[in-house]
Design a protein around this motif. Structure first.
Motif, PDB file in Angstrom:
ATOM      1  N   PRO A 278       0.828  -1.205   0.000  1.00 20.76           N
ATOM      2  CA  PRO A 278       0.000   0.000   0.000  1.00 20.76           C
ATOM      3  C   PRO A 278       0.865   1.258   0.000  1.00 20.76           C
ATOM      4  CG  PRO A 278       0.120  -0.915   2.188  1.00 20.76           C
ATOM      5  CD  PRO A 278       0.875  -1.860   1.298  1.00 20.76           C
TER       6      PRO A 278
ATOM      7  N   ARG B 154       1.722   6.339   3.016  1.00 17.74           N
ATOM      8  CA  ARG B 154       0.916   7.161   3.920  1.00 17.74           C
ATOM      9  C   ARG B 154      -0.067   6.330   4.730  1.00 17.74           C
ATOM     10  NH1 ARG B 154      -1.123   8.053  -1.218  1.00 17.74           N
ATOM     11  NH2 ARG B 154      -3.337   7.541  -1.510  1.00 17.74           N
ATOM     12  N   HIS B 155      -0.494   5.194   4.194  1.00 18.43           N
ATOM     13  CA  HIS B 155      -1.430   4.357   4.937  1.00 18.43           C
ATOM     14  C   HIS B 155      -0.762   3.734   6.165  1.00 18.43           C
ATOM     15  CE1 HIS B 155      -3.665   3.850   0.845  1.00 18.43           C
ATOM     16  NE2 HIS B 155      -4.033   4.939   1.489  1.00 18.43           N
TER      17      HIS B 155
ATOM     18  N   ALA C 195      -7.134  -3.386   5.235  1.00 13.14           N
ATOM     19  CA  ALA C 195      -6.411  -2.166   4.894  1.00 13.14           C
ATOM     20  C   ALA C 195      -5.567  -2.356   3.639  1.00 13.14           C
ATOM     21  CB  ALA C 195      -5.527  -1.743   6.072  1.00 13.14           C
TER      22      ALA C 195
ATOM     23  N   GLY D 208      -6.210  -0.123   0.421  1.00 11.76           N
ATOM     24  CA  GLY D 208      -5.105   0.770   0.104  1.00 11.76           C
ATOM     25  C   GLY D 208      -4.377   0.432  -1.173  1.00 11.76           C
TER      26      GLY D 208
END
Length: 602
Positions: free
Chosen positions: A81, A84-85, A174, A178
């Motif tokens: 991902p 920033r995630h 996530a 992402g």
């Protein structure tokens, strides 16, 4: 010519997180940490309280963010991902852990700070699998250990397994959300890991619900049975799905570890086996005090049976309007006992297994008991000191003890209590005008306490006189039950103006009705951090039960070292939401305060 700046930035992003984001996150966390760690002790010293919902929300946020950050690192090969995630998840986890610590959560401070630091350490090492995977496994296992109570190795293994399962599930979600491209392919690759986590948690939930239903019997919570079958169905469906998916994949993806066909079933086996090991086959150890929670659609009604041995036993219930008995047609309502709080009842248990029938709030429940073999009678709790003995047994249970009850606090005067009484007499000597009144009862501890006070008074040049015979201070060394009447008499007696002094074990809300400035010597600060952890554990396992000195000492495992100080107990009435706060959050005196009035006594 190639753009070297672009290549360098891309390499930095692949290795972990942009340096600017790391610096910004570090500065923000340093500010938050400094603020919370500076404000937290002062807030606790003021006796301030934080709504349990706020602490619970911060803890839940910390757990979810920690599991998400660890899962993103574990499943990074599936579809890396955007940096920033991972930054958002790691920084949120660290801040939430510090917030939980600042709000007075019951997790150990050292462990919370270490886990917050580990969450941030995931950022620079996210692209280095040799370091990132072990670190992420430690982070998610540590989150499980902090979130779930553990007292044995088996419980620690179970908590770590649940932490790994949560990381795989939340990290998988996530990772899919992402993914910047080929999201369908990423979801297809992440599905087995998320399915493994769901299967493990469903199987563990089925085992836990089955054990809980076995503890309360067929008349326990009505939703437990259907919920257990739902969990079983999900677990079976998940296992079948995992098997079918792995069979179709002749060349499994090398994602987290080599040998996916071995790793996925291991996740399921870890959580299920550990949970099964943790949960006992019976609702408690035969012949040992038992604590259960009756379902009432809210937090549950705590119920305790002590000593759970053949013969007379005390049943302690954290609510009014409850009736108990060994037969459903012969129930007796619980009543209040002198010097104690909440409801109490006596039941006579036969040797071996039996059932306690409970009626409350229009509901019925059955608690399965096992008093053990005949001839193993425990302490006789029918006397006035029974509630204090139950409080001590409760403190030992909160510590994780499961041993049969062999003795009660009123059976003997401890060396620490003797020294505290000597310090109290020494404090009284220049203020007593030549004499002191002592009130005792027939318990072994009180008899020894009267003798110790008499000897200390003689050494200090004081006479010991009967209560109510003159203007002299009164020292009460009875048990809880007799202390109520003794305090009433002392407040009306000729020596009321010179004060009433208590033995250390009488610091309990059931005795101080009301608290009017009575003084006592203590070796611990009722507002200190270790006491707060005991009070938090007590509020979680037995809501509405005030803290007691005997319970705290049993939880701690003995009397603390060091000199005693004199403390004064007084009721506090303030308007607004703090009317039940103040020192009430400490649990010893709800709606009141216990304040040190001297330095260390020599």
């Amino acid at each position: 010519m190639p753009d070297r700046t672009t290549t360098s930035r891309t390499a930095d992003c692949r290795r972990g997180v942009p340096r600017a984001a790391g610096r910004l996150a570090g500065a923000a966390l340093a500010g938050v940490a400094a603020t919370l760690l500076a404000a937290g002790p002062a807030h606790a010293a003021d006796g301030g309280g934080v709504a349990p919902a706020a602490t619970g929300f911060a803890g839940l946020l910390a757990l979810a963010a920690t599991a998400t950050a660890a899962g993103l690192v574990l499943l990074r090969p599936l579809g890396a991902p955007a940096p920033r995630h991972l930054t958002a998840a790691s920084v949120t986890a660290a801040v939430a852990h510090l917030l939980t610590l600042g709000l007075g959560g019951d997790a150990p401070a050292a462990g919370t700070l270490a886990l917050a630091a580990a969450c941030l350490a995931l950022l620079p090492y996210a692209g280095r699998r040799a370091v990132a995977v072990p670190l992420a496994l430690l982070v998610c296992a540590g989150a499980g250990l902090l979130a779930l109570p553990t007292a044995t190795v088996a419980e620690a293994v179970a908590a770590a397994g649940h932490g790994v399962a949560a990381a795989l599930l939340l990290g998988g979600v996530a990772t899919v959300l992402g993914a910047e491209s080929a999201r369908r392919r990423v979801a297809h690759r992440a599905a087995p890991w998320m399915l493994a986590a769901v299967t493990a948690e469903a199987a563990a939930g089925a085992v836990r619900l089955g054990a809980g239903q076995g503890a309360l019997g067929p008349e326990g919570p009505g939703w437990a049975g259907p919920a257990r079958w739902v969990c079983l169905a999900v677990a079976v469906a998940g296992a079948v799905g995992l098997g079918a998916g792995l069979r179709r994949r002749r060349q499994p993806d090398r994602t987290l570890l080599p040998g996916q066909a071995v790793v996925l079933p291991a996740v399921v086996i870890l959580a299920v086996t550990a949970t099964a090991v943790v949960l006992p086959a019976s609702p408690g150890r035969p012949g040992a005090p038992l604590l259960v929670a009756l379902d009432n659609g809210d937090r549950g009604i705590p119920l305790m049976v002590v000593p759970q041995r053949p013969g007379w036993n005390l049943v302690h219930v954290g609510a009014e309007g409850v009736s108990v008995g060994l037969r459903p047609d012969r129930l007796s309502p619980v009543t209040r006992l002198p010097g104690a709080t909440n409801g109490w009842s006596l039941v006579h248990l036969p040797p071996g297994p039996s059932r306690l029938h409970v009626a409350y709030g229009g509901r019925d429940a059955v608690v399965r008991l096992d008093a053990g073999a005949a001839g193993g009678a425990g302490p006789d709790l029918r006397g006035p000191d029974g509630p204090e003995c139950v409080s001590a047994a409760l403190g030992a249970l909160l510590r994780g003890g499961s041993q049969p009850l062999s003795r009660c606090p009123a059976d003997a005067l401890s060396p620490g209590d003797r020294e505290d009484l000597d310090a109290t007499v020494a404090f009284l000597a220049p203020r007593a005008e030549g004499a002191v009144s002592v009130v005792g009862d027939s318990s072994a501890r009180s008899v020894a306490a009267v003798a110790a006070v008499t000897a200390a008074a003689r050494r200090a040049g004081l006479r010991v006189v009967p209560p109510g015979t003159g203007r002299h201070p009164t020292l009460v060394v009875t048990g809880w039950a007799a202390a109520e009447a003794a305090l009433r008499d002392a407040a009306r007696g000729p020596g009321a103006a010179l004060g009433t002094y208590l033995a250390p074990w009488l610091l309990t809300a059931g005795v101080l009705r009301p608290a009017t400035g009575q003084m006592l010597a203590l070796r611990f600060d009722p507002r200190a951090e270790p006491v707060s952890r005991y009070v938090t554990a007590l509020a979680r396992r037995f809501p509405g039960e005030p803290a007691t000195v005997s319970g705290y000492l049993a939880w701690q495992g003995g009397s603390p070292a060091g000199p005693a100080r004199m403390y004064a107990a007084a009721a506090v009435s303030l308007p607004g939401p703090v009317a039940h706060g103040g020192h009430g959050r400490s649990g010893f005196l709800p709606g009141g305060t216990v304040t040190a009035v001297t330095g260390p006594l020599g």
